[in-house]
Design an enzyme around this catalytic site. Structure first.
Site, PDB file in Angstrom:
ATOM      1  N   ASP A 174      46.158  47.678  55.653  1.00 19.30           N
ATOM      2  CA  ASP A 174      45.012  47.391  54.884  1.00 19.30           C
ATOM      3  C   ASP A 174      43.345  48.192  55.797  1.00 19.30           C
ATOM      4  O   ASP A 174      44.076  48.664  56.784  1.00 19.30           O
ATOM      5  CB  ASP A 174      43.966  45.578  55.421  1.00 19.30           C
ATOM      6  CG  ASP A 174      43.004  45.242  54.728  1.00 19.30           C
ATOM      7  OD1 ASP A 174      43.555  44.843  53.937  1.00 19.30           O
ATOM      8  OD2 ASP A 174      42.463  46.416  54.946  1.00 19.30           O
ATOM      9  N   ASP A 184      43.183  53.715  54.853  1.00 23.77           N
ATOM     10  CA  ASP A 184      42.095  53.344  53.960  1.00 23.77           C
ATOM     11  C   ASP A 184      42.408  54.231  52.354  1.00 23.77           C
ATOM     12  O   ASP A 184      42.685  55.584  52.676  1.00 23.77           O
ATOM     13  CB  ASP A 184      40.457  54.480  54.649  1.00 23.77           C
ATOM     14  CG  ASP A 184      39.598  54.330  53.221  1.00 23.77           C
ATOM     15  OD1 ASP A 184      39.795  53.731  52.248  1.00 23.77           O
ATOM     16  OD2 ASP A 184      38.500  53.963  53.580  1.00 23.77           O
ATOM     17  N   ALA A 244      38.936  37.652  35.708  1.00 27.17           N
ATOM     18  CA  ALA A 244      38.460  37.713  35.216  1.00 27.17           C
ATOM     19  C   ALA A 244      36.955  37.890  34.274  1.00 27.17           C
ATOM     20  O   ALA A 244      37.126  38.006  33.317  1.00 27.17           O
ATOM     21  CB  ALA A 244      38.728  36.130  34.545  1.00 27.17           C
ATOM     22  N   CYS A 245      37.065  38.989  35.598  1.00 31.97           N
ATOM     23  CA  CYS A 245      35.237  39.135  35.605  1.00 31.97           C
ATOM     24  C   CYS A 245      35.709  40.615  34.492  1.00 31.97           C
ATOM     25  O   CYS A 245      34.386  41.399  34.109  1.00 31.97           O
ATOM     26  CB  CYS A 245      35.498  39.775  36.820  1.00 31.97           C
ATOM     27  SG  CYS A 245      34.029  39.093  37.662  1.00 31.97           S
ATOM     28  N   TYR A 262      32.014  45.450  39.482  1.00 26.54           N
ATOM     29  CA  TYR A 262      33.382  45.140  39.468  1.00 26.54           C
ATOM     30  C   TYR A 262      34.402  45.058  38.583  1.00 26.54           C
ATOM     31  O   TYR A 262      34.942  45.350  38.577  1.00 26.54           O
ATOM     32  CB  TYR A 262      33.239  43.669  40.585  1.00 26.54           C
ATOM     33  CG  TYR A 262      34.426  42.904  40.406  1.00 26.54           C
ATOM     34  CD1 TYR A 262      34.695  42.897  42.258  1.00 26.54           C
ATOM     35  CD2 TYR A 262      34.460  41.373  40.142  1.00 26.54           C
ATOM     36  CE1 TYR A 262      36.610  42.527  42.249  1.00 26.54           C
ATOM     37  CE2 TYR A 262      36.075  40.849  40.585  1.00 26.54           C
ATOM     38  CZ  TYR A 262      36.310  41.809  41.992  1.00 26.54           C
ATOM     39  OH  TYR A 262      38.028  41.215  42.145  1.00 26.54           O
ATOM     40  N   ALA A 321      33.157  29.523  45.585  1.00 28.08           N
ATOM     41  CA  ALA A 321      32.694  28.243  45.584  1.00 28.08           C
ATOM     42  C   ALA A 321      33.209  27.703  46.670  1.00 28.08           C
ATOM     43  O   ALA A 321      32.782  26.777  47.143  1.00 28.08           O
ATOM     44  CB  ALA A 321      32.169  28.012  43.793  1.00 28.08           C
ATOM     45  N   GLN A 328      27.499  25.403  36.571  1.00 32.34           N
ATOM     46  CA  GLN A 328      28.700  26.073  36.097  1.00 32.34           C
ATOM     47  C   GLN A 328      30.338  26.157  35.943  1.00 32.34           C
ATOM     48  O   GLN A 328      29.315  24.845  36.802  1.00 32.34           O
ATOM     49  CB  GLN A 328      28.047  27.436  36.863  1.00 32.34           C
ATOM     50  CG  GLN A 328      26.933  28.039  37.407  1.00 32.34           C
ATOM     51  CD  GLN A 328      26.741  26.856  38.441  1.00 32.34           C
ATOM     52  OE1 GLN A 328      25.771  25.832  38.272  1.00 32.34           O
ATOM     53  NE2 GLN A 328      26.180  27.700  39.234  1.00 32.34           N
ATOM     54  N   ARG A 354      33.445  30.038  31.993  1.00 30.94           N
ATOM     55  CA  ARG A 354      34.330  30.523  32.672  1.00 30.94           C
ATOM     56  C   ARG A 354      35.908  29.837  32.605  1.00 30.94           C
ATOM     57  O   ARG A 354      35.892  28.907  33.571  1.00 30.94           O
ATOM     58  CB  ARG A 354      34.466  32.214  32.925  1.00 30.94           C
ATOM     59  CG  ARG A 354      36.278  32.464  33.392  1.00 30.94           C
ATOM     60  CD  ARG A 354      36.323  33.990  34.088  1.00 30.94           C
ATOM     61  NE  ARG A 354      35.046  34.653  34.349  1.00 30.94           N
ATOM     62  CZ  ARG A 354      34.043  34.500  35.206  1.00 30.94           C
ATOM     63  NH1 ARG A 354      34.673  34.928  36.318  1.00 30.94           N
ATOM     64  NH2 ARG A 354      32.953  35.715  35.010  1.00 30.94           N
TER      65      ARG A 354
HETATM   66  P1  NAD Z   1      40.518  40.161  50.016  1.00 28.98           P
HETATM   67  O1  NAD Z   1      38.856  40.427  50.609  1.00 28.98           O
HETATM   68  O2  NAD Z   1      40.413  38.799  50.958  1.00 28.98           O
HETATM   69  O3  NAD Z   1      40.570  41.341  50.167  1.00 28.98           O
HETATM   70  C1  NAD Z   1      40.971  42.376  49.972  1.00 28.98           C
HETATM   71  C2  NAD Z   1      41.111  43.431  51.206  1.00 28.98           C
HETATM   72  O4  NAD Z   1      41.594  44.286  50.152  1.00 28.98           O
HETATM   73  C3  NAD Z   1      40.714  43.388  52.564  1.00 28.98           C
HETATM   74  O5  NAD Z   1      41.385  42.917  53.331  1.00 28.98           O
HETATM   75  C4  NAD Z   1      39.973  44.293  52.564  1.00 28.98           C
HETATM   76  O6  NAD Z   1      39.419  45.379  53.552  1.00 28.98           O
HETATM   77  C5  NAD Z   1      41.220  45.754  52.101  1.00 28.98           C
HETATM   78  N1  NAD Z   1      40.777  46.762  50.878  1.00 28.98           N
HETATM   79  C6  NAD Z   1      39.194  46.950  50.538  1.00 28.98           C
HETATM   80  N2  NAD Z   1      39.050  48.400  50.863  1.00 28.98           N
HETATM   81  C7  NAD Z   1      40.088  48.871  51.287  1.00 28.98           C
HETATM   82  C8  NAD Z   1      40.499  50.895  50.581  1.00 28.98           C
HETATM   83  N3  NAD Z   1      40.002  51.388  50.873  1.00 28.98           N
HETATM   84  N4  NAD Z   1      41.583  50.620  51.975  1.00 28.98           N
HETATM   85  C9  NAD Z   1      42.716  49.459  52.339  1.00 28.98           C
HETATM   86  N5  NAD Z   1      41.899  48.454  52.328  1.00 28.98           N
HETATM   87  C10 NAD Z   1      40.850  47.868  51.361  1.00 28.98           C
HETATM   88  O7  NAD Z   1      40.250  39.760  48.361  1.00 28.98           O
HETATM   89  P2  NAD Z   1      41.245  38.419  47.590  1.00 28.98           P
HETATM   90  O8  NAD Z   1      40.575  37.349  47.484  1.00 28.98           O
HETATM   91  O9  NAD Z   1      42.498  39.305  48.688  1.00 28.98           O
HETATM   92  O10 NAD Z   1      41.786  39.884  46.318  1.00 28.98           O
HETATM   93  C11 NAD Z   1      42.544  41.007  45.685  1.00 28.98           C
HETATM   94  C12 NAD Z   1      42.663  40.948  45.037  1.00 28.98           C
HETATM   95  O11 NAD Z   1      42.370  40.278  44.236  1.00 28.98           O
HETATM   96  C13 NAD Z   1      41.482  42.041  44.336  1.00 28.98           C
HETATM   97  O12 NAD Z   1      41.627  43.285  44.173  1.00 28.98           O
HETATM   98  C14 NAD Z   1      40.675  41.450  44.214  1.00 28.98           C
HETATM   99  O13 NAD Z   1      39.605  42.084  43.509  1.00 28.98           O
HETATM  100  C15 NAD Z   1      41.223  40.368  43.060  1.00 28.98           C
HETATM  101  N6  NAD Z   1      40.593  39.492  42.448  1.00 28.98           N
HETATM  102  C16 NAD Z   1      40.602  37.881  43.500  1.00 28.98           C
HETATM  103  C17 NAD Z   1      39.896  37.098  43.657  1.00 28.98           C
HETATM  104  C18 NAD Z   1      39.765  35.617  43.735  1.00 28.98           C
HETATM  105  O14 NAD Z   1      39.674  34.804  43.287  1.00 28.98           O
HETATM  106  N7  NAD Z   1      40.192  35.850  45.017  1.00 28.98           N
HETATM  107  C19 NAD Z   1      39.602  37.217  41.713  1.00 28.98           C
HETATM  108  C20 NAD Z   1      40.040  38.274  40.842  1.00 28.98           C
HETATM  109  C21 NAD Z   1      40.720  39.016  41.681  1.00 28.98           C
END
Ligand code: NAD
Length: 349
Positions: free
Chosen positions: A50, A70, A135-136, A165, A209, A236, A304
């Site tokens: 991370d 990163d 789903a977005c 997104y 939510a 919603q 949704r």
């Molecule tokens: P989260 O924000 O808790 O975890 C994502 C992690 O990615 C964070 O810890 C962040 O620091 C890390 N990150 C961001 N940019 C980075 C980079 N450049 N290098 C390394 N690490 C980086 O989110 P989450 O809820 O655990 O989501 C995980 C994945 O699932 C994401 O791709 C998100 O888009 C997808 N997603 C989540 C949901 C949901 O409901 N949580 C729904 C649809 C999709």
């Protein structure tokens, strides 16, 4: 019509218990839980990555190699996937509606992460690559009614994704599909529908939510305010998937050869109105609150839900934790987080 990609002609190799699994975004909610899941399953070589400093990760799993990198930078991705048999990319800049409607540039910039990760994984000879879509990615024109028909996989095209997104997710899906079609690395893509549960964000503006409402109910009880504010008019609808179902689903999808390069819904099909979510949280907290609605707050699409016909057909499985059960566990976990915070301890935020 959805795009169709060639199926695997031979069985695709999977990671054995001594092979390296790389999990990106593991300082966050879902990937952190995924690292814990694979560790519990007996995988001995897990590399979690991370960009956040490790002391800020939501959880760290004993025995897992943790790296702070990163992953929007190409050379870091090459370092991250060295020696990997399987790669799970869940790193992204994301949050609930309050975040993604106001940080479109940040969301779009996540394209750098998957672009470099999928290429690095292919160069490193990884056998299976998982990408967390959303789903977005679906056409927003199909989500204007709270009593929506559930979204099926082919509903992503013709495309009109969530600005920022959603488009990033759709394009990253395409990268994954073409790395299979043109370059032969097996990629797997799940479109998550709202995930919730312990070790997820519950405060600070990125929370979704279920966590936000659970926290607000607790704040109302503690502050004896008797009121709760709700974003939008409360009509919603969404479906919410409990985290345990999510990590199990990721494992099943990534190890199903039939699903190579084929986006699939990973979500619950239990449709919940936000007003009902509030009632459930009130019930768990043993309180009844006066509701004030904020029509100007970010609220996303009107409705949704996940059409689970395909996942049931191909995996004979679907996420099944009843929302009430998952919400109660999440509510109790947030109580412990609030207590820890009040005691001056570091918490998930
Ligand atoms: P989260 O924000 O808790 O975890 C994502 C992690 O990615 C964070 O810890 C962040 O620091 C890390 N990150 C961001 N940019 C980075 C980079 N450049 N290098 C390394 N690490 C980086 O989110 P989450 O809820 O655990 O989501 C995980 C994945 O699932 C994401 O791709 C998100 O888009 C997808 N997603 C989540 C949901 C949901 O409901 N949580 C729904 C649809 C999709």
């Amino acid at each position: 019509m959805a795009y169709e990609f060639p199926k695997a002609k031979e069985p695709i190799p999977s990671a054995g218990k001594d092979d390296l699994i790389v999990i990106a975004g593991a300082g966050g909610f879902i990937a952190g839980n995924l690292a814990a899941y694979f560790s519990k399953k007996g995988f001995k070589r897990i590399r979690a990555i991370d960009k956040k400093p490790i002391y800020e990760w939501y959880q760290t799993v004993p025995g897992v190699e943790n790296l702070c990198l990163d992953l929007s930078i190409e050379e870091n991705c090459r370092r991250a996937v060295q020696g990997a048999t399987e790669v799970y990319n869940l790193a992204a800049d994301m949050g609930g509606m309050g975040f993604i409607e106001t940080h479109r540039v940040d969301c779009l910039r996540s394209i750098l992460i998957n672009t470099h990760m999928v290429d690095a994984a292919w160069r490193a000879g990884a056998k299976r690559y998982f990408y967390s879509s959303s789903a977005c990615a679906y056409n927003t024109d199909l989500q204007k009614d709270p009593h929506v028909r559930a979204l099926k996989e082919s509903d992503a095209y013709p495309a009109m994704s969530e600005r920022g997104y959603g488009w990033e997710k759709l394009l990253s899906e395409m990268f994954c599909q073409e790395y299979w079609a043109e370059r032969g690395m097996a990629t797997f893509i799940a479109r998550f529908h709202n995930v919730y549960g312990p070790f997820g964000t519950w405060m600070g503006g990125r929370e979704k939510a279920p966590a936000a409402i659970a926290r607000k109910v607790q704040e109302a009880i503690e502050g004896k305010t008797g009121t709760i504010d709700i974003w939008g008019d409360g009509t919603q609808t969404r479906s919410f998937m409990y985290i345990d179902d999510c990590v199990q689903g990721i494992d099943k999808i990534t190890h199903c050869d039939e699903l190579v390069a084929t986006p699939i819904n990973l979500g619950s099909s239990e449709l919940i109105e936000i007003n009902h979510l509030v009632s459930l949280a009130e019930e768990i907290g043993g309180v009844k609150l006066k509701r004030t609605y904020d029509p100007t707050a970010p609220k996303g699409v009107a409705g949704r839900n996940s059409d689970n016909t395909f996942i049931k057909q191909v995996l004979k499985w679907e996420p099944s934790t009843p929302f009430k059960v998952g919400l109660e566990k999440t509510y109790r976990w947030i109580e412990t987080q609030r207590a820890a915070r009040a005691a001056g301890k570091r918490v998930v935020d």
